[in-house]
Structures are given as structure tokens and as C-alpha cells.
Write a protein that holds these residues in place. Sequence first.
Motif, PDB file in Angstrom:
ATOM      1  N   HIS A  87      17.219 -96.542 -25.499  1.00  0.00           N
ATOM      2  CA  HIS A  87      18.517 -97.037 -25.015  1.00  0.00           C
ATOM      3  C   HIS A  87      18.316 -98.438 -24.454  1.00  0.00           C
ATOM      4  N   ASP A  88      19.426 -99.143 -24.341  1.00  0.00           N
ATOM      5  CA  ASP A  88      19.457-100.380 -23.569  1.00  0.00           C
ATOM      6  C   ASP A  88      20.726-100.334 -22.730  1.00  0.00           C
ATOM      7  N   ALA A  89      21.186-101.450 -22.237  1.00  0.00           N
ATOM      8  CA  ALA A  89      22.330-101.471 -21.324  1.00  0.00           C
ATOM      9  C   ALA A  89      23.628-100.980 -21.964  1.00  0.00           C
ATOM     10  N   LYS A  90      23.715-101.056 -23.329  1.00  0.00           N
ATOM     11  CA  LYS A  90      24.964-100.718 -24.012  1.00  0.00           C
ATOM     12  C   LYS A  90      24.809 -99.704 -25.145  1.00  0.00           C
ATOM     13  N   ARG A  91      23.581 -99.426 -25.563  1.00  0.00           N
ATOM     14  CA  ARG A  91      23.390 -98.632 -26.775  1.00  0.00           C
ATOM     15  C   ARG A  91      22.439 -97.448 -26.547  1.00  0.00           C
ATOM     16  N   ILE A  92      22.612 -96.456 -27.426  1.00  0.00           N
ATOM     17  CA  ILE A  92      21.708 -95.304 -27.476  1.00  0.00           C
ATOM     18  C   ILE A  92      21.280 -95.128 -28.932  1.00  0.00           C
ATOM     19  N   HIS A  93      19.985 -95.016 -29.154  1.00  0.00           N
ATOM     20  CA  HIS A  93      19.433 -94.683 -30.470  1.00  0.00           C
ATOM     21  C   HIS A  93      19.213 -93.174 -30.450  1.00  0.00           C
ATOM     22  N   LEU A  94      20.002 -92.466 -31.238  1.00  0.00           N
ATOM     23  CA  LEU A  94      20.016 -91.008 -31.209  1.00  0.00           C
ATOM     24  C   LEU A  94      19.442 -90.442 -32.496  1.00  0.00           C
ATOM     25  N   MET A 113      23.106 -95.144 -34.141  1.00  0.00           N
ATOM     26  CA  MET A 113      23.095 -96.144 -33.080  1.00  0.00           C
ATOM     27  C   MET A 113      24.491 -96.117 -32.475  1.00  0.00           C
ATOM     28  N   LEU A 114      24.550 -95.749 -31.221  1.00  0.00           N
ATOM     29  CA  LEU A 114      25.815 -95.609 -30.511  1.00  0.00           C
ATOM     30  C   LEU A 114      26.011 -96.778 -29.564  1.00  0.00           C
ATOM     31  N   LEU A 115      27.238 -97.238 -29.446  1.00  0.00           N
ATOM     32  CA  LEU A 115      27.578 -98.381 -28.597  1.00  0.00           C
ATOM     33  C   LEU A 115      28.601 -97.977 -27.558  1.00  0.00           C
ATOM     34  N   HIS A 116      28.350 -98.335 -26.316  1.00  0.00           N
ATOM     35  CA  HIS A 116      29.308 -98.119 -25.229  1.00  0.00           C
ATOM     36  C   HIS A 116      30.349 -99.229 -25.306  1.00  0.00           C
ATOM     37  N   VAL A 117      31.625 -98.847 -25.238  1.00  0.00           N
ATOM     38  CA  VAL A 117      32.715 -99.796 -25.496  1.00  0.00           C
ATOM     39  C   VAL A 117      33.761 -99.731 -24.396  1.00  0.00           C
ATOM     40  N   SER A 124      32.020-104.407 -26.587  1.00  0.00           N
ATOM     41  CA  SER A 124      30.886-103.702 -26.007  1.00  0.00           C
ATOM     42  C   SER A 124      30.845-103.942 -24.511  1.00  0.00           C
ATOM     43  N   ALA A 125      30.298-102.970 -23.815  1.00  0.00           N
ATOM     44  CA  ALA A 125      30.201-103.063 -22.356  1.00  0.00           C
ATOM     45  C   ALA A 125      28.973-102.296 -21.900  1.00  0.00           C
ATOM     46  N   ALA A 126      28.359-102.791 -20.840  1.00  0.00           N
ATOM     47  CA  ALA A 126      27.225-102.072 -20.253  1.00  0.00           C
ATOM     48  C   ALA A 126      27.700-100.713 -19.753  1.00  0.00           C
ATOM     49  N   PHE A 127      26.819 -99.730 -19.842  1.00  0.00           N
ATOM     50  CA  PHE A 127      27.132 -98.414 -19.298  1.00  0.00           C
ATOM     51  C   PHE A 127      27.416 -98.545 -17.807  1.00  0.00           C
ATOM     52  N   GLN A 132      24.558 -94.732 -17.141  1.00  0.00           N
ATOM     53  CA  GLN A 132      23.245 -95.322 -17.435  1.00  0.00           C
ATOM     54  C   GLN A 132      22.125 -94.460 -16.862  1.00  0.00           C
ATOM     55  N   THR A 133      22.326 -93.927 -15.663  1.00  0.00           N
ATOM     56  CA  THR A 133      21.320 -93.059 -15.043  1.00  0.00           C
ATOM     57  C   THR A 133      21.098 -91.806 -15.884  1.00  0.00           C
ATOM     58  N   ARG A 134      22.186 -91.204 -16.383  1.00  0.00           N
ATOM     59  CA  ARG A 134      22.047 -90.006 -17.229  1.00  0.00           C
ATOM     60  C   ARG A 134      21.358 -90.334 -18.552  1.00  0.00           C
ATOM     61  N   VAL A 135      21.723 -91.453 -19.151  1.00  0.00           N
ATOM     62  CA  VAL A 135      21.101 -91.864 -20.416  1.00  0.00           C
ATOM     63  C   VAL A 135      19.609 -92.098 -20.199  1.00  0.00           C
ATOM     64  N   ARG A 136      19.251 -92.842 -19.170  1.00  0.00           N
ATOM     65  CA  ARG A 136      17.838 -93.109 -18.866  1.00  0.00           C
ATOM     66  C   ARG A 136      17.079 -91.810 -18.649  1.00  0.00           C
ATOM     67  N   SER A 137      17.680 -90.875 -17.951  1.00  0.00           N
ATOM     68  CA  SER A 137      17.047 -89.587 -17.702  1.00  0.00           C
ATOM     69  C   SER A 137      16.787 -88.831 -19.001  1.00  0.00           C
ATOM     70  N   LEU A 138      17.739 -88.858 -19.927  1.00  0.00           N
ATOM     71  CA  LEU A 138      17.552 -88.193 -21.222  1.00  0.00           C
ATOM     72  C   LEU A 138      16.377 -88.787 -21.979  1.00  0.00           C
ATOM     73  N   VAL A 139      16.336 -90.105 -22.068  1.00  0.00           N
ATOM     74  CA  VAL A 139      15.260 -90.777 -22.795  1.00  0.00           C
ATOM     75  C   VAL A 139      13.926 -90.510 -22.114  1.00  0.00           C
ATOM     76  N   ASP A 140      13.879 -90.589 -20.795  1.00  0.00           N
ATOM     77  CA  ASP A 140      12.636 -90.357 -20.066  1.00  0.00           C
ATOM     78  C   ASP A 140      12.125 -88.928 -20.262  1.00  0.00           C
ATOM     79  N   ARG A 141      13.028 -87.939 -20.241  1.00  0.00           N
ATOM     80  CA  ARG A 141      12.631 -86.537 -20.424  1.00  0.00           C
ATOM     81  C   ARG A 141      12.000 -86.306 -21.791  1.00  0.00           C
ATOM     82  N   GLN A 142      12.369 -87.117 -22.758  1.00  0.00           N
ATOM     83  CA  GLN A 142      11.926 -86.891 -24.127  1.00  0.00           C
ATOM     84  C   GLN A 142      10.847 -87.858 -24.581  1.00  0.00           C
ATOM     85  N   ALA A 143      10.428 -88.741 -23.742  1.00  0.00           N
ATOM     86  CA  ALA A 143       9.498 -89.807 -24.118  1.00  0.00           C
ATOM     87  C   ALA A 143       8.158 -89.293 -24.637  1.00  0.00           C
TER      88      ALA A 143
END
Length: 167
Positions: A87-94, A113-117, A124-127, A132-143
Motif C-alpha cells: 500500500h501507499d498513501a492512496k493505493r492498495i495492491h490486492l 490495484m485499488l485507489l482511494h478516491v 485520488s485522495a490519501a486515505f 490508513q491505520t487499518r490498511v497498514r495493519s493488514l499489510v503488516d500482518r501478511q508481510a
Amino acid sequence: MPRHAQLSAYHDVVRAEWVDYNGHLRDAFYMLIFSFAVDALIDEIGLDDSVRKARGRSIYTLEAHIHYLQEIKQGAQVRVEMRALAHDAKRIHLYLEMFADDGDQPVAAGEQMLLHVDTSGPRSAAFDSDVQTRVRSLVDRQAALPVAEYAGRVIALPAQARNHART
């Protein structure tokens, strides 16, 4: 995908109207099922319908790839397991894998590739920070999971076949 690190699974049934003249799930409906799974992800990261409406935010799909691995037929119980690869500030690679019935081998795999809008633009807009905290947590749990088998592939003929076609 190990269950402890994946996102919630989405479940559905292959419906009669989704089946083609060969008796198999039509290719477009694999994407529909993956799209329904993404809807579940959107809720999981805190962008359910009421939040989307209140904040004027949504998720758009920028790009999607599907690998059709095995045919499935009407009535099959399908399960989609998802994994946020990055993920980055606006996107999630799923990354998504679809399973039929109680099978443990995927019948299809997909990436999106998902974009926050900000829907007032749309642009486009930053989460928002809570999302953003939930997205980061998902990526971190699966790293630490193994590499997603079908992630990052491109469509191309082998070089030998491309060269042969020119002659």
C-alpha cells in the motif's frame, strides 16, 4: 494462504445466469466475484456504505489481472481469500485467490490495484488516518507470508513465439 494472516474470505455460489454455453463460469463472472470480495475488503478497512457517504470517499479499481486456473460449474460454492501485498498513501495492491467447494487449490487468482478516491472530484485522495491505520495493519500482518504464486505476472508470448510469428 494461511488463514491467520488473510483478510476475511468472501463466499458465494456460481449462479445459473453466470454459466456459459460450455457449462462453466463465464470469464467475466470471475471478475464479478472478485469485485464482490473487494466490497467486503472496503468494509473491513472502515469504508462501509455509511462512511463512504458521510466522507465522500470510495475505492476505485485502477487495474485488474485474472488467472483462470480451473473451470468451475453452476452450483459450486466459491470462496475468495484476499491478501494485501502493499500500500501507499492512496493505493492498495490486492491479491485474491478463488477456491471452489472445499478445494485447497485455487481455481482463479487475481490482482487488483485499488485507489482511494474523493468522490466530489472524483480525484485520488490519501486515505483518512483511521483507514490508513487499518490498511497498514493488514499489510503488516501478511508481510511474512510466502510470495503470492500468481502475483506480478504479465501477459506475453515467449520471445521465441513472438519472433516466429514475424517470419
